[in-house]
Design a protein around this motif. Sequence first.
Motif, PDB file in Angstrom:
ATOM      1  N   TYR A   1      -6.966  -0.920  -6.426  1.00  0.00           N
ATOM      2  CA  TYR A   1      -6.017  -1.492  -7.419  1.00  0.00           C
ATOM      3  C   TYR A   1      -6.533  -2.846  -7.919  1.00  0.00           C
ATOM      4  O   TYR A   1      -6.556  -3.104  -9.140  1.00  0.00           O
TER       5      TYR A   1
ATOM      6  N   ARG B   1      -9.478  -2.294 -10.124  1.00  0.00           N
ATOM      7  CA  ARG B   1      -9.077  -1.799 -11.455  1.00  0.00           C
ATOM      8  C   ARG B   1      -8.645  -2.958 -12.348  1.00  0.00           C
ATOM      9  O   ARG B   1      -8.977  -3.014 -13.529  1.00  0.00           O
TER      10      ARG B   1
ATOM     11  N   ASN C   1      -6.415   1.911  -1.160  1.00  0.00           N
ATOM     12  CA  ASN C   1      -5.724   2.003  -2.459  1.00  0.00           C
ATOM     13  C   ASN C   1      -5.459   0.615  -3.050  1.00  0.00           C
ATOM     14  O   ASN C   1      -5.542   0.425  -4.259  1.00  0.00           O
TER      15      ASN C   1
ATOM     16  N   HIS D   1      -6.793  -1.306   3.345  1.00  0.00           N
ATOM     17  CA  HIS D   1      -5.978  -0.458   2.450  1.00  0.00           C
ATOM     18  C   HIS D   1      -6.816  -0.101   1.225  1.00  0.00           C
ATOM     19  O   HIS D   1      -6.882  -0.876   0.254  1.00  0.00           O
TER      20      HIS D   1
ATOM     21  N   GLY E   1       0.750   3.820  -3.207  1.00  0.00           N
ATOM     22  CA  GLY E   1       0.282   5.206  -2.992  1.00  0.00           C
ATOM     23  C   GLY E   1      -0.956   5.465  -3.834  1.00  0.00           C
ATOM     24  O   GLY E   1      -1.893   4.674  -3.849  1.00  0.00           O
ATOM     25  N   HIS E   2      -0.932   6.578  -4.588  1.00  0.00           N
ATOM     26  CA  HIS E   2      -2.090   6.933  -5.418  1.00  0.00           C
ATOM     27  C   HIS E   2      -1.906   6.492  -6.870  1.00  0.00           C
ATOM     28  O   HIS E   2      -2.702   6.871  -7.729  1.00  0.00           O
ATOM     29  N   ALA E   3      -0.871   5.719  -7.138  1.00  0.00           N
ATOM     30  CA  ALA E   3      -0.609   5.310  -8.536  1.00  0.00           C
ATOM     31  C   ALA E   3      -1.680   4.336  -9.018  1.00  0.00           C
ATOM     32  O   ALA E   3      -2.315   3.621  -8.232  1.00  0.00           O
ATOM     33  N   GLU E   4      -1.848   4.321 -10.341  1.00  0.00           N
ATOM     34  CA  GLU E   4      -2.827   3.400 -10.927  1.00  0.00           C
ATOM     35  C   GLU E   4      -2.264   1.971 -10.949  1.00  0.00           C
ATOM     36  O   GLU E   4      -2.944   1.018 -10.596  1.00  0.00           O
TER      37      GLU E   4
ATOM     38  N   SER F   1       0.833  -1.198   0.000  1.00  0.00           N
ATOM     39  CA  SER F   1       0.000   0.000   0.000  1.00  0.00           C
ATOM     40  C   SER F   1       0.874   1.257   0.000  1.00  0.00           C
ATOM     41  O   SER F   1       0.627   2.218  -0.744  1.00  0.00           O
ATOM     42  N   GLN F   2       1.906   1.218   0.806  1.00  0.00           N
ATOM     43  CA  GLN F   2       2.851   2.345   0.888  1.00  0.00           C
ATOM     44  C   GLN F   2       3.510   2.568  -0.473  1.00  0.00           C
ATOM     45  O   GLN F   2       3.636   3.700  -0.944  1.00  0.00           O
TER      46      GLN F   2
END
Length: 222
Positions: free
Chosen positions: A194, A197, A190, A188, A156-159, A152-153
């Motif tokens: 992920y 997605r 994000n 988590h 981050g906010h990346a796709e 998760s770290q």
Amino acid sequence: MPPTITAPILTIFADPPDRGQGFVRDMRVRWALEEVGQPYDVRLVPHAEMKQPPHLARHPFGQIPTYEVGDLALFESGAIVLHIAERHAGLLPTDAAARARAITWMFAALNTVEPPIGNLGMARILERDQPWFEARLPALENAVATRLAQMSQHLGHAEWLDGAFSAGDLLMVTVLRRLAASPLLAAHANLAAYVARGEARPAFIRAFAAQRAVFDAAPPKG
Ligand code: GTB
């Protein structure tokens, strides 16, 4: 006469133990083949035949998936996905350094992230009735939680893990989605996004439907 072009053959469980949830390791190969637009055939292996000589000739450990194309027979899902990714555009960057990083993520998914998730999953299935199960569970969950926090770290906010979607993401999503129903993943946002997605990609949806059809066709266990 033109040469006969045969589609690759993927071996899969004849009767998927996950009841078609796409958690068995043929799913990652199906997804890779769908991403690159390579049609394939499947050979269903009944449980009783997995450790018999014909299948052991394809897979020394008597497991699935295996992948046969022409004279080449492969086992190990990661090696099969790498083979596909190296021969078709779309799953590995062309830039050498970016390609090496994507392959690194393939190994990370299988060697670093999948083992604790697999250990937790197998303990829940096979050890639930053991007197020591409850005592062992926190250590198994902590090992998963540690990896998820690190992932998760990093994400981050990346796709995706490193630029465009790659075979590294494909393997990582298949590994993480084993935790789809777990609060460990939900902790988590994000990582959960992920996974979602990945699962929303048209190729994943096609692969999921194909593996699901095998379960739908399998006769109910008596
Ligand atoms: N390292 C190999 C690879 O990546 O290809 C591991 C292959 C493997 O573990 N195959 C399993 C198998 O053939 C199926 S995927 N098992 C039969 C045997 O060993 O005799 C593992 C799996 C099984 C069941 C579920 N499930 O029910 O949700 C999920 C995943």
